[in-house]
Design an enzyme around this catalytic site. Structure first.
Site, short mmCIF file in Angstrom:
data_model
loop_
_atom_site.label_atom_id
_atom_site.label_comp_id
_atom_site.label_asym_id
_atom_site.label_seq_id
_atom_site.Cartn_x
_atom_site.Cartn_y
_atom_site.Cartn_z
N CYS A 175 11.26 -16.50 -15.09
CA CYS A 175 12.58 -15.87 -15.11
C CYS A 175 13.11 -15.78 -13.68
CB CYS A 175 12.50 -14.48 -15.74
SG CYS A 175 14.12 -13.67 -15.90
N ARG B 28 12.15 -9.59 -9.32
CA ARG B 28 10.88 -8.86 -9.28
C ARG B 28 9.70 -9.73 -9.71
NH1 ARG B 28 13.17 -4.35 -13.19
NH2 ARG B 28 13.90 -6.30 -14.09
N ASP C 153 14.52 -13.32 -12.46
CA ASP C 153 14.39 -11.92 -12.02
C ASP C 153 13.73 -11.81 -10.64
OD1 ASP C 153 13.35 -9.15 -11.82
OD2 ASP C 153 14.08 -8.97 -13.88
N HIS D 114 8.32 -12.08 -18.59
CA HIS D 114 7.97 -10.76 -18.08
C HIS D 114 8.52 -9.69 -19.01
CE1 HIS D 114 11.95 -9.55 -16.35
NE2 HIS D 114 12.14 -10.85 -16.42
N CYS E 125 12.49 -7.88 -19.72
CA CYS E 125 13.44 -8.92 -19.25
C CYS E 125 14.87 -8.55 -19.66
CB CYS E 125 13.05 -10.27 -19.85
SG CYS E 125 14.11 -11.62 -19.30
CO CO Z 1 13.88 -11.73 -16.97
#
Ligand code: CO
Length: 206
Positions: free
Chosen positions: A40, A44, A42, A96, A99
């Site tokens: 992803c 993080r 993302d 993750h 999400c």
């Molecule tokens: Co995500």
């Protein structure tokens, strides 16, 4: 602020070169990663960092909610290059928990353009509607995060790129993992696939 990033970069490059003299010169000559990471976007979930791999060791593709769609020229080109040119041995789909893309897909808001991307997650949610019945929203989101990884592993196996490698008898395995933002730990969903047995007949290429 941007200046800080460039200053960080200079320090990092110096540190790397100091630790391993000739590091960048060697990398510049060639990359030979064993792994393709599909994760992803993302912020993080930084791919190399969470699995402790150095530059040159991980070929990476990231998009919202780590989807592998046959019509996504970007993702399929990455897959093609990784398998046929770099000859990676492992493809890891790493989702993750929590999400945002998955959470949005379970909602009903009109989000504009991105709704077309999230539609694929809605389809998975609809397919598994009978098991996504938990009262707790986080529990539903997290379960769909896992189911999505499983579906993307299947989508990868259904591509010609992967099947061609298997036809040639090459060592190539696809894995599904999920990362927890809360404790930094990755769990193996044990949905590994490394041969045609994992693909329903209709998706098999002769
Ligand atoms: Co995500």
């Amino acid at each position: 602020m941007l200046g800080d990033l460039l200053a960080n970069n200079r320090r990092w490059a110096e540190k790397m070169e100091k630790q391993t003299p000739g590091f960048f010169k060697q990398l510049a000559a060639q990359q030979k990663p064993d792994y393709l990471w599909i994760g992803c976007s993302d912020s993080r979930v930084p791919a190399n960092e969470i699995v402790g791999l150095m530059p040159g060791e991980l070929f990476v593709h990231r998009n919202i909610a780590n989807l592998v769609l046959p019509t996504d020229l970007n993702c399929i080109s990455v897959l093609h290059y990784a398998v046929e040119v770099l000859q990676v041995k492992h493809i890891i789909v790493c989702g993750h928990y929590g999400c945002g893309g998955v959470r949005a897909a379970l909602g009903h808001q009109d989000l504009g353009l991105i709704d077309n991307w999230l539609r694929h997650l809605k389809d998975i949610g609809y397919t598994y509607r009978d098991i996504l019945t938990m009262d707790d929203e986080d529990a539903r989101v997290n379960r769909l995060c896992e189911l999505n990884v499983k579906q993307q592993v299947a989508n990868i196996c259904r591509t010609k790129v992967v099947q061609r490698a298997w036809q040639q008898g090459r060592e190539l395995a696809v894995h599904g993992w999920i990362y927890s933002i809360e404790d930094g730990v990755i769990n193996d969903l044990v949905v590994d696939a490394d041969d045609f047995a994992s693909i329903p007949d209709i998706y098999c290429v002769e």
